[in-house]
Design a protein around this motif. Structure first.
Motif, PDB file in Angstrom:
ATOM      1  N   VAL A 330      -7.411  45.933  67.286  1.00 29.06           N
ATOM      2  CA  VAL A 330      -8.390  44.833  67.584  1.00 29.06           C
ATOM      3  C   VAL A 330      -8.866  44.128  66.370  1.00 29.06           C
ATOM      4  O   VAL A 330      -8.922  44.245  65.243  1.00 29.06           O
ATOM      5  CB  VAL A 330      -9.749  45.599  67.922  1.00 29.06           C
ATOM      6  CG1 VAL A 330     -10.779  44.603  68.256  1.00 29.06           C
ATOM      7  CG2 VAL A 330      -9.558  46.390  69.042  1.00 29.06           C
ATOM      8  N   ASP A 331      -8.549  42.696  66.583  1.00 29.12           N
ATOM      9  CA  ASP A 331      -8.977  41.557  65.655  1.00 29.12           C
ATOM     10  C   ASP A 331     -10.426  41.420  65.327  1.00 29.12           C
ATOM     11  O   ASP A 331     -11.000  40.830  66.030  1.00 29.12           O
ATOM     12  CB  ASP A 331      -8.411  40.216  66.251  1.00 29.12           C
ATOM     13  CG  ASP A 331      -6.877  40.283  66.114  1.00 29.12           C
ATOM     14  OD1 ASP A 331      -6.232  41.047  65.741  1.00 29.12           O
ATOM     15  OD2 ASP A 331      -6.155  39.369  66.612  1.00 29.12           O
ATOM     16  N   LEU A 332     -10.929  42.009  64.428  1.00 31.32           N
ATOM     17  CA  LEU A 332     -12.166  42.110  63.820  1.00 31.32           C
ATOM     18  C   LEU A 332     -12.343  41.197  62.500  1.00 31.32           C
ATOM     19  O   LEU A 332     -11.608  41.432  61.766  1.00 31.32           O
ATOM     20  CB  LEU A 332     -12.600  43.607  63.393  1.00 31.32           C
ATOM     21  CG  LEU A 332     -14.182  43.595  62.917  1.00 31.32           C
ATOM     22  CD1 LEU A 332     -15.087  43.175  63.641  1.00 31.32           C
ATOM     23  CD2 LEU A 332     -14.433  44.865  62.557  1.00 31.32           C
ATOM     24  N   SER A 333     -13.167  40.263  62.688  1.00 29.56           N
ATOM     25  CA  SER A 333     -13.465  39.452  61.485  1.00 29.56           C
ATOM     26  C   SER A 333     -15.076  39.120  61.554  1.00 29.56           C
ATOM     27  O   SER A 333     -15.827  39.512  62.507  1.00 29.56           O
ATOM     28  CB  SER A 333     -12.615  38.045  61.342  1.00 29.56           C
ATOM     29  OG  SER A 333     -12.938  37.175  62.771  1.00 29.56           O
ATOM     30  N   GLN A 334     -15.329  38.562  60.526  1.00 25.49           N
ATOM     31  CA  GLN A 334     -16.680  38.437  60.014  1.00 25.49           C
ATOM     32  C   GLN A 334     -17.285  37.039  60.430  1.00 25.49           C
ATOM     33  O   GLN A 334     -16.358  36.119  60.345  1.00 25.49           O
ATOM     34  CB  GLN A 334     -17.251  38.849  58.727  1.00 25.49           C
ATOM     35  CG  GLN A 334     -16.748  40.181  58.309  1.00 25.49           C
ATOM     36  CD  GLN A 334     -17.554  40.567  57.117  1.00 25.49           C
ATOM     37  OE1 GLN A 334     -18.592  40.940  56.765  1.00 25.49           O
ATOM     38  NE2 GLN A 334     -16.690  40.452  55.828  1.00 25.49           N
ATOM     39  N   GLY A 335     -18.467  36.899  60.985  1.00 23.35           N
ATOM     40  CA  GLY A 335     -19.004  35.579  61.335  1.00 23.35           C
ATOM     41  C   GLY A 335     -20.427  35.357  60.449  1.00 23.35           C
ATOM     42  O   GLY A 335     -20.583  36.054  59.756  1.00 23.35           O
ATOM     43  N   TYR A 336     -20.879  34.356  60.603  1.00 18.57           N
ATOM     44  CA  TYR A 336     -22.037  33.889  59.708  1.00 18.57           C
ATOM     45  C   TYR A 336     -23.241  32.944  60.844  1.00 18.57           C
ATOM     46  O   TYR A 336     -22.556  32.073  61.130  1.00 18.57           O
ATOM     47  CB  TYR A 336     -21.905  33.430  58.528  1.00 18.57           C
ATOM     48  CG  TYR A 336     -23.183  33.005  57.659  1.00 18.57           C
ATOM     49  CD1 TYR A 336     -23.673  33.792  57.273  1.00 18.57           C
ATOM     50  CD2 TYR A 336     -23.705  31.570  57.983  1.00 18.57           C
ATOM     51  CE1 TYR A 336     -24.790  33.590  56.454  1.00 18.57           C
ATOM     52  CE2 TYR A 336     -24.738  31.242  57.291  1.00 18.57           C
ATOM     53  CZ  TYR A 336     -25.519  32.198  56.596  1.00 18.57           C
ATOM     54  OH  TYR A 336     -26.679  31.722  55.883  1.00 18.57           O
ATOM     55  N   GLY A 337     -24.257  33.293  60.702  1.00 21.77           N
ATOM     56  CA  GLY A 337     -25.163  32.145  61.556  1.00 21.77           C
ATOM     57  C   GLY A 337     -26.723  32.858  61.145  1.00 21.77           C
ATOM     58  O   GLY A 337     -26.823  33.868  60.654  1.00 21.77           O
ATOM     59  N   LEU A 338     -27.500  31.758  61.814  1.00 23.60           N
ATOM     60  CA  LEU A 338     -28.783  32.236  61.339  1.00 23.60           C
ATOM     61  C   LEU A 338     -29.867  31.438  62.365  1.00 23.60           C
ATOM     62  O   LEU A 338     -29.104  30.639  63.231  1.00 23.60           O
ATOM     63  CB  LEU A 338     -29.446  31.832  59.984  1.00 23.60           C
ATOM     64  CG  LEU A 338     -29.390  30.322  59.517  1.00 23.60           C
ATOM     65  CD1 LEU A 338     -30.330  30.117  58.350  1.00 23.60           C
ATOM     66  CD2 LEU A 338     -28.050  29.914  58.959  1.00 23.60           C
ATOM     67  N   THR A 339     -30.973  32.013  62.818  1.00 24.96           N
ATOM     68  CA  THR A 339     -31.688  31.543  63.877  1.00 24.96           C
ATOM     69  C   THR A 339     -31.888  29.985  63.832  1.00 24.96           C
ATOM     70  O   THR A 339     -31.833  29.018  64.471  1.00 24.96           O
ATOM     71  CB  THR A 339     -33.074  32.136  63.906  1.00 24.96           C
ATOM     72  OG1 THR A 339     -32.869  33.310  64.118  1.00 24.96           O
ATOM     73  CG2 THR A 339     -33.917  31.644  65.315  1.00 24.96           C
ATOM     74  N   GLU A 340     -32.076  29.538  62.532  1.00 26.78           N
ATOM     75  CA  GLU A 340     -32.163  28.120  62.280  1.00 26.78           C
ATOM     76  C   GLU A 340     -31.178  27.239  62.395  1.00 26.78           C
ATOM     77  O   GLU A 340     -31.300  25.923  62.474  1.00 26.78           O
ATOM     78  CB  GLU A 340     -32.897  28.045  60.871  1.00 26.78           C
ATOM     79  CG  GLU A 340     -34.310  28.640  60.532  1.00 26.78           C
ATOM     80  CD  GLU A 340     -34.267  30.157  60.273  1.00 26.78           C
ATOM     81  OE1 GLU A 340     -35.280  30.428  59.622  1.00 26.78           O
ATOM     82  OE2 GLU A 340     -33.243  30.616  60.445  1.00 26.78           O
ATOM     83  N   CYS A 341     -30.064  27.783  62.455  1.00 25.83           N
ATOM     84  CA  CYS A 341     -28.711  27.005  62.711  1.00 25.83           C
ATOM     85  C   CYS A 341     -27.628  27.632  63.116  1.00 25.83           C
ATOM     86  O   CYS A 341     -26.906  28.489  62.510  1.00 25.83           O
ATOM     87  CB  CYS A 341     -28.376  26.402  61.094  1.00 25.83           C
ATOM     88  SG  CYS A 341     -27.307  24.892  61.085  1.00 25.83           S
ATOM     89  N   GLY A 342     -27.389  27.238  64.307  1.00 24.72           N
ATOM     90  CA  GLY A 342     -26.256  27.852  65.061  1.00 24.72           C
ATOM     91  C   GLY A 342     -26.814  28.677  66.214  1.00 24.72           C
ATOM     92  O   GLY A 342     -27.452  28.235  67.002  1.00 24.72           O
ATOM     93  N   PRO A 343     -26.388  29.920  65.997  1.00 23.45           N
ATOM     94  CA  PRO A 343     -25.917  30.756  64.921  1.00 23.45           C
ATOM     95  C   PRO A 343     -24.629  30.758  64.460  1.00 23.45           C
ATOM     96  O   PRO A 343     -23.905  31.699  63.586  1.00 23.45           O
ATOM     97  CB  PRO A 343     -26.311  32.197  65.128  1.00 23.45           C
ATOM     98  CG  PRO A 343     -26.331  32.410  66.780  1.00 23.45           C
ATOM     99  CD  PRO A 343     -26.707  30.836  67.197  1.00 23.45           C
ATOM    100  N   ASN A 344     -23.990  30.236  65.338  1.00 30.73           N
ATOM    101  CA  ASN A 344     -22.120  30.032  64.929  1.00 30.73           C
ATOM    102  C   ASN A 344     -21.829  28.905  64.177  1.00 30.73           C
ATOM    103  O   ASN A 344     -21.721  27.804  64.717  1.00 30.73           O
ATOM    104  CB  ASN A 344     -21.552  30.259  66.336  1.00 30.73           C
ATOM    105  CG  ASN A 344     -21.958  31.430  67.268  1.00 30.73           C
ATOM    106  OD1 ASN A 344     -22.094  32.485  66.734  1.00 30.73           O
ATOM    107  ND2 ASN A 344     -22.080  31.375  68.424  1.00 30.73           N
TER     108      ASN A 344
END
Length: 534
Positions: A330-344
């Motif tokens: 399974v291709d697992l990678s990390q993402g990043y976000g926050l309520t204020e922007c995105g979150p993607n």
């Protein structure tokens, strides 16, 4: 003024004003027109499935219900509920009426919810039956300024025969039978659609104003960065009082005509079963959820072949967890976000998810990112605060001008996260600005230390906090969930050569289970409060 360009050369016209588009807020009806018989939502708890045609019909009913309670043209409906179809109905319906959906966390205490509900000041409160007593406590709290006669509707499963207060009506009883198309409000991209509260790890959570524009552009980023398809299906493991429950995958999949599977509670066994049952192709969860799944007794026997990719977000994912998924192809990678922007905000280029496993990737199609300190952008490779910009950013915090100016003031969203950029343009999150500590004049970023400590076979999970030290000013204390036979000398020997000496923890403590906040995120503030004094 713009010259018309006619033969006389003197004709002019004014520049057009901001346009309101008919498609703004028309999520369910536009998708129903494009793929009416496609299943858009599955309620795994009740076993019911809804086509996009049915979801639009339900949204029309709900829009009529909301209008009778003045949830239109900026009016607000607050919810206190687990994941269920009625929340999706309210999302689609507020798009039609120009109202605002403000989901609140049922995991918070009455004083916090009383303050938050007062900030939202809703025209209508929808409460799921298990939280009736909680709602009563909130409305009766001294810090709640919402009038006692606010309309409250109780939503319940058909199997729930529990009673509800005499002065509160049942949601289903109030829902009109008429599901014909409704007249939609004149809504612009700058109008708010969601109030989503922050994690609340410090103080009462703030209500983030998420506009129609924010939702649409985040969806564009997600679809283009992750390659979402109409045939994609996801089990939704984020709660719908969190930005993850809406903007990580739910709305983007509705955008392309995919399928979202919801359930009242997260259960690792049930989610594993749903992957095979619904041919789930995408999954996004916080590290704790992904760890729980890969350590479940059903893990080895679960068919994961339908998954195209899995994303981890909401904190650093440990190497052992990533490897467990990789071993299942399974291709697992990390993402990043926050309520204020995105979150993607980031995407992982094809073929690099293992080579750059500690990275969150490169900025998505319509995202700008930079790393700064007090003097401006820092040189490549140096650590600074991550800032983000794009049309997917929120509009600010509701009724909090000072906090809004601090976070959103200069057109860049200040994330409060420390990051660095490598030579290939990949971003790495190294910790929170408030979590960094200084030992002997050297900056120490707990996330980096935790990443290495967590690879020790006796460590299940770890949080590193800075504690006072007479010689060095501060040193690291490793708070470990795991085998308590681990000694500090054993840990130091293990870390020798893997970390600089000033980064190696000088103290060690154990917990039976790590405290969490929000959607199963490690509550670092709770750990620091308990262990950060010495």
């Amino acid at each position: 003024m713009v010259t018309d360009g006619g033969e006389s050369g003197d004709s002019t016209q004014t520049a057009p004003t901001a346009q309101t588009f008919e498609w703004v807020g028309a999520w369910s009806e536009r998708r129903a027109r494009l793929s009416p018989e496609k299943t858009g939502l599955v309620d795994a708890t009740s076993g019911r499935a809804f086509t996009y045609r049915e979801l639009d019909a339900r949204a029309n009913q709900t829009a009529r219900l909301l209008r009778t309670h003045d949830v239109a043209d900026g009016g607000r409906v607050a919810t206190l509920s687990r994941n269920r179809p009625e929340l999706v109905d309210c999302f689609f319906a507020t798009g039609k009426t120009g109202g605002v959906l403000a989901p609140l966390s049922h995991r918070l205490a009455p004083p916090e919810l009383a303050t938050m509900l007062s900030t939202v000041d809703p025209e209508l409160l929808v409460v799921e039956s298990p939280f009736v007593d909680l709602a009563r406590d909130v409305l009766g709290h001294d810090d709640c300024s919402v009038t006692a006669d606010v309309e409250v509707l109780v939503v319940a499963d058909s199997s729930d025969d529990g009673s509800h207060p005499d002065d509160w009506s049942r949601y289903d009883d109030e829902l009109p039978d008429d599901d014909s198309p409704v007249h939609r409000a004149d809504v612009s991209l700058s109008d708010p659609h969601l109030f989503l509260h922050t994690g609340g790890s410090t103080g009462v959570p703030k209500e983030t104003v998420v506009t129609h524009q924010s939702i649409v552009w985040n969806s564009f980023n997600t679809v283009t960065a992750w390659g979402l398809r109409p045939e994609d299906t996801t089990p939704m493991v984020f709660p719908m009082f969190h930005t993850g429950g809406w903007n990580v995958l739910t709305v983007p999949l509705f955008h392309v005509g995919g399928t979202v599977v919801v359930a009242r509670e997260f259960d690792a066994s049930a989610v594993l079963r749903s992957i095979a049952e619904y041919d789930a192709s995408v999954l996004v969860g916080v590290p704790a959820v992904l760890r729980t799944m890969c350590r479940h007794d059903d893990w080895a026997e679960t068919d994961l072949s339908s998954l195209r990719f899995v994303k981890s977000g909401g904190g650093p994912c440990r190497q052992a967890v990533m490897e467990a998924w990789w071993e299942r192809d399974v291709d697992l990678s990390q993402g990043y976000g926050l309520t204020e922007c995105g979150p993607n905000n980031f995407a992982m280029p094809e073929g690099s998810f293992q080579e750059k496993a500690d990275s969150v990737g490169v900025p998505a199609m319509h995202v700008d990112a930079r790393i700064v300190d007090d003097d401006g952008p820092v040189p490549q490779g140096e650590v600074g605060e991550l800032e983000l910009a794009g049309f997917h950013a929120a509009d600010g915090y509701w009724q909090a001008p000072a906090e809004s100016e601090e976070t959103f003031g200069d057109g860049w969203v200040s994330t409060g996260d420390l990051a660095r950029l490598d030579d290939d343009g990949y971003y790495y999150i190294v910790g929170r600005t408030k979590n960094m500590y200084v030992s002997g004049g050297e900056n120490v970023y707990p996330a980096e230390v935790e990443s290495v400590v967590s690879t020790h076979p006796k460590v299940e999970e770890v949080v590193v906090v800075g504690v006072p030290d007479e010689q060095w000013g501060q040193v690291g204390k490793a708070v470990v969930e795991g085998d308590e036979s681990l000694t500090l000398d054993e840990l130091r020997d293990f870390l020798d050569g893997k970390l600089a000496r000033f980064k190696v923890p000088k103290r060690l403590a154990f917990v039976d289970e790590m405290p969490t906040s929000g959607p199963s995120k490690l509550d670092r503030e709770a750990v620091e409060a308990a262990f950060g004094e010495s």
